[in-house]
Enzyme design. Sequence first.
Site, short mmCIF file in Angstrom:
data_model
loop_
_atom_site.label_atom_id
_atom_site.label_comp_id
_atom_site.label_asym_id
_atom_site.label_seq_id
_atom_site.Cartn_x
_atom_site.Cartn_y
_atom_site.Cartn_z
N ASN A 64 121.46 8.71 51.72
CA ASN A 64 122.72 7.98 51.79
C ASN A 64 123.85 8.99 51.74
OD1 ASN A 64 125.12 6.37 50.62
ND2 ASN A 64 123.61 4.78 51.02
N CYS A 72 113.87 9.02 47.08
CA CYS A 72 112.74 9.89 47.44
C CYS A 72 111.61 9.07 48.04
CB CYS A 72 112.20 10.60 46.20
SG CYS A 72 113.36 11.74 45.45
N GLU A 74 108.35 9.14 47.56
CA GLU A 74 107.31 8.63 46.66
C GLU A 74 107.81 7.50 45.76
OE1 GLU A 74 108.74 11.58 46.82
OE2 GLU A 74 108.07 12.92 45.22
N CYS A 111 110.39 15.30 42.15
CA CYS A 111 111.54 15.54 41.26
C CYS A 111 111.28 14.87 39.90
CB CYS A 111 112.82 15.00 41.89
SG CYS A 111 112.98 13.21 41.79
N1 THU Z 1 112.63 14.32 48.12
C1 THU Z 1 111.60 13.43 48.18
O1 THU Z 1 111.68 12.42 48.88
N2 THU Z 1 110.49 13.70 47.46
C2 THU Z 1 110.27 14.87 46.78
O2 THU Z 1 109.20 15.02 46.19
C3 THU Z 1 111.29 15.90 46.76
C4 THU Z 1 112.62 15.51 47.30
C5 THU Z 1 113.81 14.06 48.96
C6 THU Z 1 115.08 13.66 48.25
C7 THU Z 1 116.11 14.07 49.28
O3 THU Z 1 116.20 13.04 50.26
C8 THU Z 1 115.51 15.29 49.95
O4 THU Z 1 114.12 15.23 49.69
C9 THU Z 1 116.07 16.61 49.45
O5 THU Z 1 116.03 16.68 48.06
#
Ligand code: THU
Length: 159
Positions: A64, A72, A74, A111
């Site tokens: 966004n 994220c 997951e 994260c």
């Molecule tokens: N992100 C995920 O979707 N999963 C992870 O395990 C690490 C980070 C995404 C969040 C954001 O959209 C992008 O990766 C950069 O941080």
Amino acid sequence: MKKVTETVEMEELLLQELSAAELHLIQRAQEISKRAYAPYSNFHVGAALVLENGEVFQSSNQENVSFPTGVCAERLLLGYVGANNPDLAPLTLAIVAQRAGEEDWAEVSPCGVCRQTINEVENRFNRPITLLLLRNKNQVLRIRGIKELLPLKFDNLNK
Ligand code: THU
């Protein structure tokens, strides 16, 4: 003063050392990562999850313009799966990532917020979730439950 140490354990494998089912899960995560909505980070994440009945679900990250509003891959996946399959335990979660325009797979690791979310799902079903993290083209970390990524985790309001 007493020094306390806690060790964590994970397995480093080559892709070809995974089971066919684990490899399939990585491939499903790779496929869905191509459909990530990540115009701000250009970091395309894919996650795939198998439930105890063998059904596989997948998601990518959805960003966004107001950065914290993005979700994220997951966490989006676990929310969807929990809402639609409240009685089926998730067994294994594969996570992969790729930077836009790059051919190699990026190193990825969930994260802190996602770690806490995975912890909640484990507690909900009283069962650890095996994590498969793709590290590069050929290497995978297999982690038997979120406790390995979240020492001293918070999961009880009453003690
Ligand atoms: N992100 C995920 O979707 N999963 C992870 O395990 C690490 C980070 C995404 C969040 C954001 O959209 C992008 O990766 C950069 O941080």
